[in-house]
Design an enzyme around this catalytic site. Structure first.
Site, mmCIF file in Angstrom:
data_model
loop_
_atom_site.group_PDB
_atom_site.id
_atom_site.type_symbol
_atom_site.label_atom_id
_atom_site.label_comp_id
_atom_site.label_asym_id
_atom_site.label_seq_id
_atom_site.Cartn_x
_atom_site.Cartn_y
_atom_site.Cartn_z
ATOM 1 N N SER A 1 -27.812 55.383 -36.569
ATOM 2 C CA SER A 1 -27.908 54.054 -37.279
ATOM 3 C C SER A 1 -27.946 53.101 -36.162
ATOM 4 O O SER A 1 -27.408 53.046 -34.951
ATOM 5 C CB SER A 1 -26.844 53.765 -38.057
ATOM 6 N N TYR B 1 -17.206 54.064 -39.285
ATOM 7 C CA TYR B 1 -18.644 54.384 -39.398
ATOM 8 C C TYR B 1 -19.528 54.246 -37.931
ATOM 9 O O TYR B 1 -20.435 55.292 -37.910
ATOM 10 C CB TYR B 1 -19.322 53.628 -40.595
#
Length: 257
Positions: free
Chosen positions: A136, A149
């Site tokens: 990501s 995360y």
């Protein structure tokens, strides 16, 4: 015919990867938790592309089920592993409970690491293969995404770069794909309102862009990044950085008082 194993394959990014590899003539091994969705996708792809589609129902946070997938990968016939399965965890680190964080690390870090470990020996032995790790862009901007995360996705980037340096000369290609916000179920499952997130990319666009990077054998593919010079500058700085690391504390850390 080559074979691709794709995790998190029942929907979203994983399902689109399955469709794209099927269209290229790959045999597929699809991994996800939903038997019904896997059966539907397998039937769809078999009918549309006349390819063999195998599936494994597995929760990759379960060690026994993870081992089942690892065993399949170790059989030696997998040409491409797409480590796509993952989850998000909203909220701050202070607010997060230990069980949720443990599960996130198991899915986003432990599972892809062990799956890559299971498939790598056969790839190295035959001198070919590819591992695609979905990360990501938040791995590059953790201050904008509280909690762990972004840290799990930072691991995926570093893991991919380190593994690439290790095995590229042995014929194995490793690609890290860094999406920005993409229209998938991950947001709803995490409790986010996707309508409040700007510049959301469609899943098909994301995967098609990632596959352009795959075909070009990019080490890191960032589909929404328009100015590749920004990434090149970052990578050049990272490459030069170790040359300034000596065996003694830098002068700025020596207390002369």
């Amino acid at each position: 015919m080559p074979t691709a194993l794709i995790t998190g394959a029942s929907a979203g990014i994983g399902a689109v990867y399955a469709r794209r590899f099927a269209s290229r003539g790959y045999k597929l091994v699809l991994v996800a938790r939903s038997l019904e969705k896997l059966e539907d996708l397998a039937a769809e792809l078999g009918a549309a592309y006349a390819v063999s589609v195998e599936y494994i129902v597995a929760d990759l946070t379960n060690s026994d089920q993870l081992q089942t997938v690892s065993q399949r990968l170790s059989e030696g016939d997998i040409d491409v592993l797409v480590n796509n399965a993952g989850a998000a965890l909203l909220g701050t680190f202070e607010e997060a409970d230990a069980t949720s964080m443990e599960r996130l690390v198991a899915l986003n870090v432990t599972a892809p690491t062990l799956l890559a470990s299971a498939v790598l020996p056969s790839m190295v032995k035959r001198g070919s293969g590819a591992i695609v790790n979905l990360g990501s862009v938040v791995s590059l901007m953790p201050q904008y995404f509280p909690g762990i995360y972004s840290a799990t996705k930072s691991y995926m980037l570093t893991f991919s770069q380190g593994l690439s340096a290790e095995v590229a000369g042995k014929g194995v290609y490793v690609q890290a794909v860094l999406p920005a916000a993409t229209r998938t179920e991950i947001w709803e499952k995490a409790g986010a309102d996707l309508s409040q997130i700007p510049n959301v990319m469609e899943v098909d666009d994301l995967v098609d862009a990632a596959l352009v990077g795959f075909d070009r054998r990019e080490a890191v593919t960032i589909p929404p990044l328009a100015d590749v010079g920004l990434w090149d500058t970052l990578e050049q700085a990272r490459a030069v950085f170790p040359s300034g690391l000596g065996g003694s504390p830098a002068a700025r850390y020596i207390n002369h008082s």
